[in-house]
Design an enzyme around this catalytic site. Structure first.
Site, PDB file in Angstrom:
ATOM      1  N   THR A 126       0.917  -1.237   0.063  1.00 40.25           N
ATOM      2  CA  THR A 126       0.151   0.012  -0.093  1.00 40.25           C
ATOM      3  C   THR A 126       0.783   1.296  -0.104  1.00 40.25           C
ATOM      4  O   THR A 126       0.652   2.080  -0.704  1.00 40.25           O
ATOM      5  CB  THR A 126      -1.010   0.090   1.121  1.00 40.25           C
ATOM      6  N   HIS A 129       2.194   1.749  -3.374  1.00 48.16           N
ATOM      7  CA  HIS A 129       1.423   2.153  -4.381  1.00 48.16           C
ATOM      8  C   HIS A 129       1.098   3.726  -4.189  1.00 48.16           C
ATOM      9  O   HIS A 129       0.816   4.448  -5.111  1.00 48.16           O
ATOM     10  CB  HIS A 129      -0.078   1.580  -4.015  1.00 48.16           C
ATOM     11  N   GLU A 130       0.820   4.235  -2.965  1.00 42.50           N
ATOM     12  CA  GLU A 130       0.545   5.493  -2.556  1.00 42.50           C
ATOM     13  C   GLU A 130       1.821   6.565  -2.963  1.00 42.50           C
ATOM     14  O   GLU A 130       1.529   7.634  -3.295  1.00 42.50           O
ATOM     15  CB  GLU A 130       0.319   5.637  -1.152  1.00 42.50           C
ATOM     16  N   HIS A 139      -3.426   5.227 -11.699  1.00 48.42           N
ATOM     17  CA  HIS A 139      -3.632   3.861 -11.724  1.00 48.42           C
ATOM     18  C   HIS A 139      -3.772   3.363 -13.175  1.00 48.42           C
ATOM     19  O   HIS A 139      -3.891   4.014 -14.022  1.00 48.42           O
ATOM     20  CB  HIS A 139      -5.298   3.702 -11.224  1.00 48.42           C
ATOM     21  N   TRP A 141      -5.384   1.557 -15.074  1.00 53.93           N
ATOM     22  CA  TRP A 141      -6.969   1.784 -15.886  1.00 53.93           C
ATOM     23  C   TRP A 141      -7.156   3.080 -15.934  1.00 53.93           C
ATOM     24  O   TRP A 141      -8.414   3.365 -16.426  1.00 53.93           O
ATOM     25  CB  TRP A 141      -8.019   0.596 -15.003  1.00 53.93           C
ATOM     26  N   THR A 154       2.559   0.254 -19.813  1.00 52.76           N
ATOM     27  CA  THR A 154       1.600  -0.671 -18.882  1.00 52.76           C
ATOM     28  C   THR A 154       0.537  -0.852 -19.810  1.00 52.76           C
ATOM     29  O   THR A 154       0.010  -0.224 -20.390  1.00 52.76           O
ATOM     30  CB  THR A 154       1.341   0.271 -17.597  1.00 52.76           C
TER      31      THR A 154
END
Length: 319
Positions: A126, A129-130, A139, A141, A154
């Site tokens: 986490t 990620h942050e 992100h 997506w 990506t």
């Protein structure tokens, strides 16, 4: 020390189709050893805010402004218990936001490996990620169906992925991911910790751009982490170097205070690559030497002094 490096034991195997896209981001953080007021610290502060849990709104309006350290010198990370009304693992502020709220917030159940860290969020991913968000990553997506994360390498994803998918997943999706499917193991997806294992070279370059741009002041600050590379076992508190002028143009003066002798120097770029090196007259405490830097391009560098297994590093800017 917090790292964004390709040092994880669970990295993709070399025969994996995404291996050639997997990057060592060459970014490392350490716990601060000096507070903003100049006093020493282990980098961890504990605050009693008078309540057992917090909402995101309360963090932004109360906790952060009252506890934040200078964001030009520190990456602030708050570890908290979120109110049960909010299902949040963590969140981060992208570059360019308010100086009173800059940093990363992580739920105590999703921070680190031990203590209250709880599966499936107990591998420290986490924070990775942050901090990716904090260094301007989106992100994968793009927060939309087949959205754009502004990274070319990506694989396009239809939406967030959860749990731990089996590779290949969502082959030939609607976004054009191709035969290898979606990159659900990328740190900027929502998969479980034990499934997140990689950044790409495109993501690395975007984070480096943030470190050379909006986050550049962190690299120059000498008081939070004196050993970005080449850490040795010497007593950092008793052995320090002062570089001046800083920023510098043609020559860099090096003044050393401590109980060791150094006879070699190296100048490294922000990724840790050696740009130039040489031998120097043994540098005693309180002596000053000068090295030429005219040939360096404008930017941030690391000056590293070594003698045997001992080394000490400091940051400077070539203007």
């Amino acid at each position: 020390m917090k790292t964004i490096r390709l040092l994880n034991a669970d990295s993709l195997p070399s025969n994996h189709p995404f291996w050639n896209s997997t990057a060592d981001c060459e970014i490392q953080f350490c716990l601060a050893h000096q507070k903003p007021d100049g006093t020493t610290t282990n980098g961890i502060m504990r605050y009693n805010i008078g309540q057992s849990s917090v909402t995101k709104t309360y963090m932004e309006s109360n906790v952060k402004p009252q506890t934040i350290w200078d964001r030009s010198k520190y990456l602030n990370i708050w570890v908290v218990k979120f109110s049960t009304s909010q299902s949040i693992l963590g969140y981060a502020q992208f570059p360019g936001g308010s100086g009173n709220t800059d940093g990363v917030v992580i739920a105590h159940t999703a921070f680190g490996y031990v203590g209250t860290a709880t599966a499936p969020y107990n591998n420290g991913r986490t924070a990775v990620h942050e901090i990716g968000h904090w260094l301007n990553l989106y992100h994968i997506w793009g927060d939309n169906f087949c959205g754009d994360d502004l990274i070319s390498d990506t694989k396009p994803a239809e939406d967030a992925n959860y749990g731990c998918k089996t590779f290949p997943y969502n082959v030939n999706n609607a976004c054009g991911a191709g035969a290898n499917g979606e990159m659900f193991m990328n740190y900027m997806d929502y998969s479980d910790d034990n499934c997140l294992v990689m950044f790409t070279f495109g993501q690395k370059n975007r984070m480096k751009a943030a470190l050379n741009g909006a986050r550049a002041s962190l690299f120059l600050n000498p008081n939070t982490c004196n050993y970005p590379v080449g850490v040795s076992s010497i007593d950092i508190a008793k052995n320090t170097i002062d570089l001046y002028p800083n920023p510098a143009t043609d020559f860099l003066n090096i003044s050393y205070k401590g109980d060791l002798l150094f006879n070699q120097y190296a100048v490294l770029d922000a990724t840790g690559k050696i740009i130039t090196k040489g031998e120097i007259k043994s540098l005693h405490s309180r002596e000053t030497i000068q090295i030429p830097i005219q040939s360096l391009s404008k930017g941030f560098y690391i000056l590293k002094l070594t003698e045997g297994e001992n080394s000490i590093s400091q940051k400077f800017f070539k203007q």
